[in-house]
Write a protein that holds these residues in place. Structure first.
Motif, mmCIF file in Angstrom:
data_model
loop_
_atom_site.group_PDB
_atom_site.id
_atom_site.type_symbol
_atom_site.label_atom_id
_atom_site.label_comp_id
_atom_site.label_asym_id
_atom_site.label_seq_id
_atom_site.Cartn_x
_atom_site.Cartn_y
_atom_site.Cartn_z
ATOM 1 N N GLY A 1 4.648 48.020 39.845
ATOM 2 C CA GLY A 1 3.898 48.290 38.398
ATOM 3 C C GLY A 1 3.203 49.672 38.673
ATOM 4 N N ASP A 2 3.099 50.592 39.751
ATOM 5 C CA ASP A 2 2.624 51.622 40.081
ATOM 6 C C ASP A 2 3.719 52.541 39.590
ATOM 7 N N ASN A 3 4.714 52.420 39.067
ATOM 8 C CA ASN A 3 6.053 53.289 38.741
ATOM 9 C C ASN A 3 6.467 53.883 39.997
ATOM 10 N N VAL A 4 6.261 53.365 41.201
ATOM 11 C CA VAL A 4 6.842 54.011 42.366
ATOM 12 C C VAL A 4 7.843 53.267 43.013
ATOM 13 N N ILE A 5 8.908 53.979 43.394
ATOM 14 C CA ILE A 5 9.833 53.203 44.238
ATOM 15 C C ILE A 5 9.669 53.656 45.948
ATOM 16 N N ILE A 6 9.612 52.627 46.656
ATOM 17 C CA ILE A 6 9.441 52.699 48.226
ATOM 18 C C ILE A 6 10.744 52.047 48.730
ATOM 19 N N ILE A 7 11.190 53.054 49.892
ATOM 20 C CA ILE A 7 12.145 52.486 50.743
ATOM 21 C C ILE A 7 11.699 52.468 52.019
ATOM 22 N N TRP A 8 11.868 51.149 52.630
ATOM 23 C CA TRP A 8 11.136 50.896 53.950
ATOM 24 C C TRP A 8 12.213 50.737 55.116
ATOM 25 N N ASN A 9 11.906 50.564 56.313
ATOM 26 C CA ASN A 9 12.528 50.237 57.613
ATOM 27 C C ASN A 9 12.015 48.977 57.623
ATOM 28 N N VAL A 10 12.440 48.037 57.601
ATOM 29 C CA VAL A 10 11.926 46.597 57.913
ATOM 30 C C VAL A 10 11.862 46.447 59.384
ATOM 31 N N GLY A 11 12.608 46.982 60.208
ATOM 32 C CA GLY A 11 12.512 46.705 61.608
ATOM 33 C C GLY A 11 11.438 47.355 62.253
ATOM 34 N N THR A 12 10.815 48.289 61.571
ATOM 35 C CA THR A 12 9.617 48.954 62.230
ATOM 36 C C THR A 12 8.398 49.025 61.254
ATOM 37 N N GLY A 13 8.650 48.483 59.991
ATOM 38 C CA GLY A 13 7.468 48.320 59.101
ATOM 39 C C GLY A 13 7.056 49.802 58.534
ATOM 40 N N GLU A 14 8.003 50.746 58.777
ATOM 41 C CA GLU A 14 7.637 52.089 58.458
ATOM 42 C C GLU A 14 8.146 52.353 56.724
ATOM 43 N N VAL A 15 7.475 53.208 56.103
ATOM 44 C CA VAL A 15 8.070 53.576 54.972
ATOM 45 C C VAL A 15 8.988 54.849 55.192
ATOM 46 N N LEU A 16 10.372 54.740 54.807
ATOM 47 C CA LEU A 16 11.279 55.767 54.986
ATOM 48 C C LEU A 16 11.074 56.979 54.003
ATOM 49 N N LEU A 17 10.988 56.574 52.655
ATOM 50 C CA LEU A 17 10.967 57.109 51.447
ATOM 51 C C LEU A 17 10.023 56.782 50.544
ATOM 52 N N SER A 18 9.148 57.459 49.799
ATOM 53 C CA SER A 18 8.349 57.318 48.582
ATOM 54 C C SER A 18 8.731 58.001 47.678
ATOM 55 N N LEU A 19 9.095 57.537 46.422
ATOM 56 C CA LEU A 19 9.569 58.351 45.239
ATOM 57 C C LEU A 19 8.826 57.799 44.013
ATOM 58 N N ASP A 20 7.718 58.695 43.865
ATOM 59 C CA ASP A 20 6.344 58.537 43.272
ATOM 60 C C ASP A 20 6.311 59.300 42.030
ATOM 61 N N ASP A 21 6.978 60.187 41.749
ATOM 62 C CA ASP A 21 7.055 61.109 40.572
ATOM 63 C C ASP A 21 8.267 61.066 39.684
ATOM 64 N N MET A 22 9.095 60.109 39.786
ATOM 65 C CA MET A 22 10.518 59.910 39.130
ATOM 66 C C MET A 22 10.266 59.429 37.879
ATOM 67 N N HIS A 23 9.477 58.507 37.937
ATOM 68 C CA HIS A 23 9.292 57.492 36.617
ATOM 69 C C HIS A 23 8.034 57.636 35.758
ATOM 70 N N PRO A 24 7.842 58.141 34.732
ATOM 71 C CA PRO A 24 6.574 58.093 33.971
ATOM 72 C C PRO A 24 5.951 56.857 33.400
ATOM 73 N N ASP A 25 6.710 55.700 33.556
ATOM 74 C CA ASP A 25 6.539 54.435 33.116
ATOM 75 C C ASP A 25 7.029 53.471 34.050
ATOM 76 N N VAL A 26 6.861 52.040 33.336
ATOM 77 C CA VAL A 26 7.069 50.948 34.251
ATOM 78 C C VAL A 26 8.772 50.954 34.715
ATOM 79 N N ILE A 27 9.095 50.770 35.767
ATOM 80 C CA ILE A 27 10.367 50.516 35.976
ATOM 81 C C ILE A 27 10.952 49.244 36.024
ATOM 82 N N HIS A 28 12.113 49.282 34.996
ATOM 83 C CA HIS A 28 12.680 47.793 34.760
ATOM 84 C C HIS A 28 13.702 47.397 35.592
ATOM 85 N N SER A 29 14.531 47.884 36.354
ATOM 86 C CA SER A 29 15.565 47.500 37.207
ATOM 87 C C SER A 29 16.054 48.794 38.284
ATOM 88 N N VAL A 30 16.471 48.165 39.254
ATOM 89 C CA VAL A 30 16.980 49.266 40.241
ATOM 90 C C VAL A 30 18.222 48.798 40.873
#
Length: 431
Positions: A152-181
């Motif tokens: 709901g923060d309009n951010v997409i985060i892509i994770w490496n679950v094997g390490t718990g790390e954030v690989l990528l954070s897309l935080d300026d792509m959407h001005p409003d709520v993301i409905h589907s990806v």
């Protein structure tokens, strides 16, 4: 006199049929949360459904074969402090599932092949990075341990679950709520929809929108549906798209072709009760001997009902044209390879002899530490395989199994004692 030409297609007569009553899953308290996810996820081994839960969020995981009435005390997967909003099975490990919650976290769980004795409360890893509710999850189709989340923060985060790390954070792509990806087939691009009524195609590794604001649709199909959201499911093997209206009671399906008019209506499966959510079985989980090309798991208020899509064929032989090689459970890339720019198509398998799910595979999580890159201070003894310590999760799993066996033995002993007492009373009564 003109003669109407009927378009030739092997999928023109696909028909849907609800499974028999004894093949449904009964007495499940499906979540009443007003959220637009499917509330259901399925793979060749398990069925998972988001359920009502007091004091937090939960979902139930059932072996596919456990049909019929579900005991009210059946163990749940619990751990979130607020309602679960989305769940998604890992495509490369049928025992691993991720859950997203209103509590802003994502949890990744290892589901045992045996039925646990109590609720599963400890995730393998908890991913924290969103500032508001997390309502969308999607595993990468070809890279191991890569998971996407959107909040709901309009951010997409892509994770490496094997390490718990954030690989990528897309935080300026959407001005409003993301409905589907949604990922494309090799995981190089994302398609997103947003409350601003814009469809975006995003290259996540470049952090760029590569296409949006499509002026003209390839095809326009007007549909008479309820006000509920449409849940689309696409099968690339048959080029059929299924549209399930949440709150609607039908599944409409269309064949997609390369030639105009591109979209061809096939049929509609209708039933009396509306669907609260819908699960879609991966192709490798279908029964190829019955020409089954899709299977849905329709959520009612208190049950889950399988719906089977079949192509009518008379032959008992394997139908090559219906079942091209399809994505299997092996990843094509490691997370670091994908992040560095590599792409790979899914590793395909044949369904000619049916699909047998692999045995339980453990997801290993390694938290990276800066100390790991320092050279050792002195000579180290080589470690043999027999010296390797058991992981914490493996140890806990073994202890759970031992405890379950001990409780079962105790229950059997009590039953034997009770039967012996009954026998004694019968013998005494006859003397």
């Amino acid at each position: 006199m003109s003669r109407r030409v009927v378009r030739q297609s092997k999928f023109r007569h696909v028909f849907g049929q609800a499974a028999k009553a004894d093949q449904a899953y009964e007495d499940i308290r499906v979540s009443k949360v007003t959220w637009d996810s499917s509330f259901c996820a399925v793979n060749p081994k398990f069925l998972a459904i988001i359920v009502e839960a007091g004091g937090g969020g939960a979902f139930i995981v059932l072996p596919l074969a456990k049909t019929g009435r579900v005991d009210k005390n059946y163990p749940l997967v619990t751990g979130h402090t607020a309602p679960v909003l989305d769940i998604d099975w890992c495509p490369h490990n049928d025992n691993v599932i991720a859950s997203a919650s209103d509590d802003t976290t994502i949890m990744v769980w290892q589901i045992p092949d045996y039925t646990p004795m109590r609720n599963i409360t400890e995730p393998i890893i908890t991913l924290e990075g969103h500032s508001k509710r997390v309502g969308i999850l999607s595993w990468h189709p070809t890279a191991r341990n890569v998971l996407l989340s959107a909040g709901g923060d309009n951010v997409i985060i892509i994770w490496n679950v094997g390490t718990g790390e954030v690989l990528l954070s897309l935080d300026d792509m959407h001005p409003d709520v993301i409905h589907s990806v949604c990922w494309n087939s090799n995981g190089s691009l994302l398609a997103t929809t947003c409350k601003d009524k814009t469809l975006r195609i995003i290259d996540p590794r470049k952090g760029q929108v590569v296409a949006n604001n499509f002026e003209e649709p390839v095809a326009l199909q007007e549909m008479d549906t309820s006000n509920g959201v449409l849940l689309p499911f696409y099968d690339p093997d048959s080029s059929i798209v299924y549209l399930c209206g949440k709150g609607d009671s039908s599944i409409r399906y269309f064949e997609i072709t390369d030639e105009p008019p591109f979209v061809h209506y096939l049929n509609t499966f209708s039933s009396k009760e509306p669907q609260r959510g819908m699960g879609f079985m991966p192709k490798r989980g279908l029964d190829v001997s019955k020409c089954e090309i899709a299977r849905f798991y329709k959520l009612h208020e208190r049950k889950c009902e399988p719906i089977i899509m079949t192509v009518p064929r008379k032959s008992d032989l394997f139908q090559d044209d219906l079942y091209p090689d399809t994505p299997g459970p092996e990843p094509a890339l490691e997370a670091d390879e994908w992040l560095s720019g590599q792409d790979a198509e899914p590793v395909l398998i044949s369904l000619r002899d049916g699909y047998v799910p692999p045995k339980h595979r453990e997801l290993r999580v390694t938290k990276r530490n800066i100390l790991d890159v320092r050279p050792p201070s002195g000579p180290r003894r080589s470690q043999s395989a027999s010296d390797a310590p058991l992981s914490q999760h493996t140890l806990e799993t073994l202890l759970e199994e031992i405890k379950a066996l001990r409780e079962r033995v105790q229950a059997q002993e009590q039953r034997i004692t009770a039967l012996e007492n009954m026998l004694c009373e019968l013998v005494d009564g006859t003397d």
